[in-house]
Write a protein that holds these residues in place. Structure first.
Motif, short mmCIF file in Angstrom:
data_model
loop_
_atom_site.label_atom_id
_atom_site.label_comp_id
_atom_site.label_asym_id
_atom_site.label_seq_id
_atom_site.Cartn_x
_atom_site.Cartn_y
_atom_site.Cartn_z
N LEU A 147 0.82 -1.20 0.00
CA LEU A 147 0.00 0.00 0.00
C LEU A 147 0.86 1.25 0.00
N VAL A 148 2.04 1.17 0.62
CA VAL A 148 2.96 2.31 0.65
C VAL A 148 3.45 2.62 -0.76
N TYR A 149 3.81 1.60 -1.53
CA TYR A 149 4.28 1.81 -2.90
C TYR A 149 3.19 2.40 -3.78
N ILE A 150 2.00 1.83 -3.68
CA ILE A 150 0.89 2.31 -4.50
C ILE A 150 0.57 3.76 -4.17
N THR A 151 0.51 4.08 -2.90
CA THR A 151 0.22 5.45 -2.47
C THR A 151 1.30 6.41 -2.93
N ALA A 152 2.55 5.96 -2.93
CA ALA A 152 3.67 6.83 -3.32
C ALA A 152 3.64 7.19 -4.80
N ILE A 153 3.20 6.29 -5.64
CA ILE A 153 3.23 6.58 -7.09
C ILE A 153 1.91 7.12 -7.62
N GLU A 154 0.83 6.92 -6.84
CA GLU A 154 -0.48 7.35 -7.31
C GLU A 154 -0.52 8.87 -7.50
N GLY A 155 -0.99 9.30 -8.63
CA GLY A 155 -1.06 10.72 -8.95
C GLY A 155 0.18 11.24 -9.66
N HIS A 156 1.26 10.44 -9.65
CA HIS A 156 2.51 10.84 -10.31
C HIS A 156 2.74 10.10 -11.62
N VAL A 157 2.03 9.00 -11.79
CA VAL A 157 2.16 8.19 -13.01
C VAL A 157 0.76 7.90 -13.53
N VAL A 191 -0.35 2.43 -14.92
CA VAL A 191 0.91 2.07 -14.27
C VAL A 191 0.63 1.67 -12.82
N VAL A 192 -0.21 2.44 -12.14
CA VAL A 192 -0.58 2.12 -10.77
C VAL A 192 -1.28 0.76 -10.73
N CYS A 193 -2.19 0.53 -11.66
CA CYS A 193 -2.90 -0.75 -11.72
C CYS A 193 -1.95 -1.91 -12.00
#
Length: 105
Positions: A3-13, A17-19
């Motif tokens: 969840l930390v990784y997903i939250t970190a990239i969400e909104g930036h890519v 890519v998040v999916c």
């Protein structure tokens, strides 16, 4: 942790890519379980299908020309191998490798 990784990239890519990362991390969590049922095998197949669907975002964006990662190829064999030989119960190849190194020394 995933969840930390997903939250970190969400909104930036891009969303695909998040999916892609979400599907990959979910796949890892499913295959690392100590007990795998028929339902888990179905979930593994579903999340793997999602991974392959969404990972095309890298190809469509021109980031890569083709996928050639052995780990991605191995992912499609997990269902069959778990069905044939059972869950690895967290066994990692690095465990046997470290034991081999100690034995050789």
């Amino acid at each position: 942790m995933s969840l930390v990784y997903i939250t970190a990239i969400e909104g930036h890519v891009p969303k695909d890519v998040v999916c892609t990362f979400q599907a990959f991390l979910e796949f890892c969590c499913l295959v690392w379980q100590g007990v795998i049922t028929e339902q888990t095998l179905t979930e593994i197949d579903d999340v793997l299908r999602h991974f392959h669907l969404f990972c095309k975002v890298f190809w469509n964006a021109g980031v890569i020309d083709y996928f050639s990662l052995p780990q991605q190829c191995a992912m499609k064999h997990y269902h069959y191998l778990i069905f044939q030989f059972g869950a690895p119960n967290g066994l990692c190849s690095s465990i046997t490798e470290s034991k081999h190194i100690k034995a050789v020394k």
